[in-house]
Design a protein around this motif. Structure first.
Motif, short mmCIF file in Angstrom:
data_model
loop_
_atom_site.label_atom_id
_atom_site.label_comp_id
_atom_site.label_asym_id
_atom_site.label_seq_id
_atom_site.Cartn_x
_atom_site.Cartn_y
_atom_site.Cartn_z
N LEU A 46 -20.06 -58.51 2.73
CA LEU A 46 -20.30 -59.99 2.11
C LEU A 46 -20.22 -60.96 3.23
O LEU A 46 -20.99 -61.95 3.32
CB LEU A 46 -18.91 -60.33 1.23
CG LEU A 46 -19.33 -59.91 -0.27
CD1 LEU A 46 -17.81 -60.30 -0.87
CD2 LEU A 46 -19.95 -60.68 -0.89
N MET A 47 -19.46 -60.49 4.69
CA MET A 47 -19.47 -61.30 5.42
C MET A 47 -20.87 -61.21 6.26
O MET A 47 -21.16 -62.49 6.67
CB MET A 47 -18.30 -60.86 6.47
CG MET A 47 -18.17 -61.65 7.76
SD MET A 47 -17.41 -63.36 7.24
CE MET A 47 -17.66 -64.37 8.71
N TRP A 48 -21.39 -60.20 6.36
CA TRP A 48 -22.74 -60.28 6.99
C TRP A 48 -23.60 -60.95 6.04
O TRP A 48 -24.47 -61.62 6.82
CB TRP A 48 -23.00 -58.60 7.15
CG TRP A 48 -24.73 -58.39 7.34
CD1 TRP A 48 -24.89 -58.29 8.61
CD2 TRP A 48 -25.66 -58.41 6.74
NE1 TRP A 48 -26.36 -58.38 8.79
CE2 TRP A 48 -26.74 -58.16 7.43
CE3 TRP A 48 -25.90 -58.03 5.02
CZ2 TRP A 48 -28.03 -58.17 6.75
CZ3 TRP A 48 -27.07 -58.01 4.95
CH2 TRP A 48 -27.94 -58.11 5.54
N ALA A 49 -23.75 -60.66 4.73
CA ALA A 49 -24.73 -61.50 4.18
C ALA A 49 -24.62 -62.94 3.84
O ALA A 49 -25.66 -63.55 4.21
CB ALA A 49 -24.56 -60.63 2.39
N ILE A 50 -23.24 -63.34 3.93
CA ILE A 50 -23.23 -64.91 4.26
C ILE A 50 -23.63 -65.34 5.60
O ILE A 50 -24.22 -66.37 5.45
CB ILE A 50 -21.88 -65.22 3.79
CG1 ILE A 50 -21.44 -65.03 2.59
CG2 ILE A 50 -21.53 -66.50 4.08
CD1 ILE A 50 -20.08 -65.14 1.97
N THR A 51 -23.32 -64.76 6.39
CA THR A 51 -23.60 -65.04 7.79
C THR A 51 -25.06 -65.06 8.18
O THR A 51 -25.95 -65.82 8.51
CB THR A 51 -22.94 -64.29 8.85
OG1 THR A 51 -21.55 -64.39 8.77
CG2 THR A 51 -23.38 -64.80 10.25
N TYR A 52 -25.92 -64.02 7.66
CA TYR A 52 -27.28 -63.74 7.60
C TYR A 52 -28.10 -64.90 6.82
O TYR A 52 -29.05 -65.52 7.50
CB TYR A 52 -27.56 -62.48 7.01
CG TYR A 52 -29.13 -62.03 7.07
CD1 TYR A 52 -29.85 -61.78 8.38
CD2 TYR A 52 -29.78 -62.32 5.95
CE1 TYR A 52 -31.13 -61.35 8.36
CE2 TYR A 52 -30.95 -62.00 6.06
CZ TYR A 52 -31.89 -61.49 7.12
OH TYR A 52 -33.16 -61.11 7.23
N LEU A 53 -27.46 -65.06 5.80
CA LEU A 53 -28.25 -66.25 5.07
C LEU A 53 -28.10 -67.61 5.33
O LEU A 53 -28.68 -68.59 5.30
CB LEU A 53 -27.70 -66.08 3.31
CG LEU A 53 -28.29 -64.83 2.70
CD1 LEU A 53 -27.63 -64.80 1.50
CD2 LEU A 53 -29.90 -64.70 2.48
N ALA A 54 -26.74 -67.63 6.03
CA ALA A 54 -26.40 -69.12 6.74
C ALA A 54 -27.49 -69.52 7.80
O ALA A 54 -27.59 -70.52 8.07
CB ALA A 54 -25.18 -69.25 7.03
N GLN A 55 -27.61 -68.41 8.35
CA GLN A 55 -28.53 -68.84 9.84
C GLN A 55 -30.03 -68.70 9.34
O GLN A 55 -30.93 -69.35 9.91
CB GLN A 55 -28.36 -67.50 10.75
CG GLN A 55 -26.98 -67.56 11.41
CD GLN A 55 -26.80 -66.27 12.51
OE1 GLN A 55 -27.78 -65.36 12.62
NE2 GLN A 55 -25.57 -66.22 12.97
#
Length: 71
Positions: A46-55
């Motif tokens: 979840l942390m990776w997915a949120i950071t990836y999508l936010a960028q």
């Protein structure tokens, strides 16, 4: 293409979780170890997915400061 990355990494994480579920050694703490591994995998994903999508899709567009005022 961003949705495909999220799905592929999610499938990899799900596969790792399934392998960890069945490979976990038997014992008194088996449920605790399974829960810890699955929660760790889920929170890291979840942390990776949120950071990836936010960028990938930022909410605020960056502005250049080196442009003249009329632009």
């Amino acid at each position: 293409m961003s949705f495909l990355h999220i799905v592929i990494v999610g499938a990899i994480i799900a596969a790792i979780g399934a392998v960890a579920w069945f490979v976990m050694p038997k014992g008194n703490n088996q449920t605790l170890l399974r829960t810890a591994v699955l929660l760790t995998l889920t929170s890291c994903y979840l942390m990776w997915a949120i950071t990836y999508l936010a960028q990938l899709h930022p909410l605020i567009k960056p502005r250049r400061s080196d442009l003249r005022a009329e632009y």
